[in-house]
Design a protein around this motif. Structure first.
Motif, PDB file in Angstrom:
ATOM      1  N   HIS A 150      -5.788  -8.176   2.899  1.00  0.00           N
ATOM      2  CA  HIS A 150      -4.415  -7.763   3.193  1.00  0.00           C
ATOM      3  C   HIS A 150      -4.406  -6.925   4.473  1.00  0.00           C
ATOM      4  O   HIS A 150      -5.274  -6.085   4.689  1.00  0.00           O
ATOM      5  N   LYS A 151      -3.410  -7.146   5.309  1.00  0.00           N
ATOM      6  CA  LYS A 151      -3.226  -6.336   6.507  1.00  0.00           C
ATOM      7  C   LYS A 151      -2.260  -5.196   6.175  1.00  0.00           C
ATOM      8  O   LYS A 151      -1.337  -5.384   5.381  1.00  0.00           O
ATOM      9  N   PRO A 152      -2.438  -4.004   6.767  1.00  0.00           N
ATOM     10  CA  PRO A 152      -1.516  -2.905   6.479  1.00  0.00           C
ATOM     11  C   PRO A 152      -0.049  -3.286   6.662  1.00  0.00           C
ATOM     12  O   PRO A 152       0.817  -2.843   5.900  1.00  0.00           O
ATOM     13  N   GLY A 153       0.221  -4.117   7.666  1.00  0.00           N
ATOM     14  CA  GLY A 153       1.596  -4.520   7.912  1.00  0.00           C
ATOM     15  C   GLY A 153       2.228  -5.323   6.790  1.00  0.00           C
ATOM     16  O   GLY A 153       3.457  -5.462   6.734  1.00  0.00           O
ATOM     17  N   LEU A 154       1.405  -5.876   5.889  1.00  0.00           N
ATOM     18  CA  LEU A 154       1.949  -6.604   4.744  1.00  0.00           C
ATOM     19  C   LEU A 154       2.258  -5.674   3.570  1.00  0.00           C
ATOM     20  O   LEU A 154       2.865  -6.092   2.592  1.00  0.00           O
ATOM     21  N   LEU A 155       1.824  -4.424   3.675  1.00  0.00           N
ATOM     22  CA  LEU A 155       2.009  -3.471   2.587  1.00  0.00           C
ATOM     23  C   LEU A 155       3.042  -2.395   2.904  1.00  0.00           C
ATOM     24  O   LEU A 155       3.575  -1.763   1.994  1.00  0.00           O
TER      25      LEU A 155
ATOM     26  N   GLU B 249      -5.015   1.270   1.574  1.00  0.00           N
ATOM     27  CA  GLU B 249      -5.384   0.651   0.309  1.00  0.00           C
ATOM     28  C   GLU B 249      -4.245   0.820  -0.683  1.00  0.00           C
ATOM     29  O   GLU B 249      -3.473   1.786  -0.610  1.00  0.00           O
ATOM     30  N   ALA B 250      -4.113  -0.126  -1.593  1.00  0.00           N
ATOM     31  CA  ALA B 250      -3.098  -0.084  -2.636  1.00  0.00           C
ATOM     32  C   ALA B 250      -3.796  -0.155  -3.984  1.00  0.00           C
ATOM     33  O   ALA B 250      -4.565  -1.090  -4.241  1.00  0.00           O
ATOM     34  N   LEU B 251      -3.556   0.846  -4.830  1.00  0.00           N
ATOM     35  CA  LEU B 251      -4.179   0.861  -6.145  1.00  0.00           C
ATOM     36  C   LEU B 251      -3.491  -0.142  -7.070  1.00  0.00           C
ATOM     37  O   LEU B 251      -2.322  -0.480  -6.896  1.00  0.00           O
ATOM     38  N   GLU B 252      -4.253  -0.607  -8.058  1.00  0.00           N
ATOM     39  CA  GLU B 252      -3.728  -1.506  -9.087  1.00  0.00           C
ATOM     40  C   GLU B 252      -3.743  -0.795 -10.433  1.00  0.00           C
ATOM     41  O   GLU B 252      -4.216   0.345 -10.554  1.00  0.00           O
ATOM     42  N   ASP B 253      -3.222  -1.469 -11.463  1.00  0.00           N
ATOM     43  CA  ASP B 253      -3.120  -0.857 -12.791  1.00  0.00           C
ATOM     44  C   ASP B 253      -4.436  -0.241 -13.253  1.00  0.00           C
ATOM     45  O   ASP B 253      -4.479   0.907 -13.706  1.00  0.00           O
ATOM     46  N   ALA B 254      -5.520  -0.993 -13.137  1.00  0.00           N
ATOM     47  CA  ALA B 254      -6.806  -0.502 -13.638  1.00  0.00           C
ATOM     48  C   ALA B 254      -7.285   0.717 -12.859  1.00  0.00           C
ATOM     49  O   ALA B 254      -7.899   1.627 -13.429  1.00  0.00           O
TER      50      ALA B 254
ATOM     51  N   THR C 207       6.152   4.148  -0.251  1.00  0.00           N
ATOM     52  CA  THR C 207       5.574   5.484  -0.375  1.00  0.00           C
ATOM     53  C   THR C 207       4.126   5.429   0.067  1.00  0.00           C
ATOM     54  O   THR C 207       3.343   4.615  -0.430  1.00  0.00           O
ATOM     55  N   VAL C 208       3.769   6.301   1.016  1.00  0.00           N
ATOM     56  CA  VAL C 208       2.408   6.328   1.559  1.00  0.00           C
ATOM     57  C   VAL C 208       1.844   7.736   1.428  1.00  0.00           C
ATOM     58  O   VAL C 208       2.570   8.726   1.497  1.00  0.00           O
ATOM     59  N   ILE C 209       0.531   7.818   1.220  1.00  0.00           N
ATOM     60  CA  ILE C 209      -0.128   9.090   0.920  1.00  0.00           C
ATOM     61  C   ILE C 209      -1.351   9.227   1.811  1.00  0.00           C
ATOM     62  O   ILE C 209      -2.186   8.320   1.884  1.00  0.00           O
ATOM     63  N   ALA C 210      -1.460  10.377   2.477  1.00  0.00           N
ATOM     64  CA  ALA C 210      -2.582  10.614   3.381  1.00  0.00           C
ATOM     65  C   ALA C 210      -3.235  11.946   3.082  1.00  0.00           C
ATOM     66  O   ALA C 210      -2.563  12.920   2.737  1.00  0.00           O
TER      67      ALA C 210
ATOM     68  N   VAL D 127      -5.184   5.462   4.063  1.00  0.00           N
ATOM     69  CA  VAL D 127      -3.868   5.849   3.558  1.00  0.00           C
ATOM     70  C   VAL D 127      -3.581   5.002   2.329  1.00  0.00           C
ATOM     71  O   VAL D 127      -3.799   3.784   2.343  1.00  0.00           O
ATOM     72  N   ARG D 128      -3.140   5.640   1.267  1.00  0.00           N
ATOM     73  CA  ARG D 128      -2.808   4.892   0.056  1.00  0.00           C
ATOM     74  C   ARG D 128      -1.333   4.482   0.081  1.00  0.00           C
ATOM     75  O   ARG D 128      -0.461   5.295   0.384  1.00  0.00           O
ATOM     76  N   VAL D 129      -1.105   3.229  -0.243  1.00  0.00           N
ATOM     77  CA  VAL D 129       0.234   2.657  -0.236  1.00  0.00           C
ATOM     78  C   VAL D 129       0.620   2.351  -1.678  1.00  0.00           C
ATOM     79  O   VAL D 129      -0.103   1.618  -2.371  1.00  0.00           O
TER      80      VAL D 129
END
Length: 385
Positions: free
Chosen positions: A71-76, A105-110, A288-291, A298-300
């Motif tokens: 995934h590219k950041p621009g897709l998130l 990075e984007a976290l998932e349920d797990a 929402t992004v977190i740094a 950066v977490r998306v």
């Protein structure tokens, strides 16, 4: 010709494209949009910035983007994310060639389930985490109720609320389990994290509350009115974790810029805020992004719904995230898990969602992730001092 097509495949530019589409390249995109023909983008929609999520000019709006390798950041990240439509990732064996640390990075349920604290048989309220909430005022007493509700639904062992009438009366009426005092915060009793700012106003008592909380040695989440009362040097000098949770307008004020710039460059803005204030920053919004101040990905946040754009929703998020801070999560993990749960609750709340119904949906949001945690063998909450 495009108007007669059933499907358009977009491959005008690749991931190196910058600055939006030139006029001659933008014309096919305009024709496809005008004809209502569905577009499938190859790797990413032409005209969006792959690395930042910025859209600096005309760009293709795709119904589906098939991206390759990663995934590219621009897709998130918005605004580019809105141009991508549904995104499908195709593995083409690029794993060994990718950098060891991603930009985003984007976290998932797990992932989030593994972060969630769970009480063990020997747990008491301090092992679960006690969160202090300094919020609300005569003008905005509801903010105190919403922040306390978010903290209680965030799994706090106890919530100590610091505030005056009518907010204190309203908090007790809604949540009788709350421990209420009139302040100052340092006299409220033992806490393991603070939430300060929602509905606090800007009077002398509000300023004193923010200064008092920042002077504590505990993790602190600062939101809403608290952000306008920040002393940047005091924040940078803190040794305990600090988490700032601005929306785009508040972020713009903290950066000395305009809201539009923040919304157009979320990735750069959240990084700049974290570096400037030496704090973890959760930038709220359509994405929402977190740094973290020390850098790293950066977490998306991938959960949420436009229905969360409602008064008081951020107060609930503050209380929820503060409870996770009090439970011992790092500022980055507390912000990530809080935003994720808040987004899930927003989807579960009956539409149109209100802040109070989002609070009510948090147990169901927790339950789904706790099932994941059980399956993953997440350890029980570790004891606190």
């Amino acid at each position: 010709m495009i108007a007669r097509a059933r499907l358009v495949v977009d491959g005008i530019t690749g991931i190196g494209g910058r600055g939006g589409l030139r006029p001659e390249a933008g014309e096919p995109a305009r024709l496809a949009a005008g004809a209502g023909v569905p577009v499938v983008a190859v790797d990413l929609p032409s005209g969006v910035d792959a690395d930042t999520g910025e859209v600096a000019g005309p760009a293709v709006r795709a119904a589906l983007t098939v991206t390759f390798g990663t995934h590219k950041p621009g897709l998130l990240i918005d605004p580019a994310r809105e141009y991508a439509g549904e995104v499908r990732l195709v593995d083409i064996g690029l794993g060994p060639e990718l950098p060891p640390e991603p930009e985003a990075e984007a976290l998932e349920d797990a992932d989030v389930a593994a972060l969630l604290p769970r009480p063990a048989a020997e747990s008491d309220k301090y092992r679960r985490g006690v969160v202090g909430v300094a919020a609300g005022s005569a003008r905005y007493p509801g903010a105190a109720v919403l922040a306390v509700g978010g903290a209680l639904r965030g799994g706090a062992g106890a919530v100590r609320y610091v505030g005056r009438s009518p907010a204190d009366t309203m908090v007790l009426a809604r949540y009788p389990e709350t421990l209420v005092s009139s302040g100052p915060p340092h006299k409220a009793g033992r806490v393991q994290a603070w939430v300060v700012g929602p509905g606090l106003g800007d009077g002398p008592e509000a300023r004193e509350a923010v200064a008092d909380v920042l002077a504590s040695g505990m993790p602190v989440l600062v939101d809403a009115d608290g952000l306008r009362l920040l002393d940047a040097e005091r924040v940078r000098a803190r040794r305990a974790p600090t988490l700032l949770t601005p929306h785009a307008g508040e972020a713009a004020a903290l950066l000395g810029t305009d809201r539009r710039r923040v919304e157009e460059s979320r990735l750069a803005s959240v990084r700049e805020l974290a570096a400037r204030y030496g704090a973890t920053v959760l930038l709220k919004g359509s994405t929402t992004v977190i740094a973290d101040p020390g850098g790293g990905p950066v977490r998306v946040n991938p959960t949420g719904t436009p229905w969360l754009a409602t008064a008081g929703s951020g107060d609930v998020l503050s209380g929820l995230t503060g409870a996770l801070l009090a439970a011992g999560l790092s500022a980055l993990d507390a912000a990530s898990a809080g935003a994720y749960l808040h987004g899930r609750a927003g989807r579960l709340a009956p539409a149109p969602a209100m802040a109070s119904t989002v609070t009510g949906a948090l147990p169901e949001a927790w339950a789904g992730l706790l099932e994941e945690a059980t399956e993953a063998g997440n350890p029980a909450l570790s004891p606190r001092r």
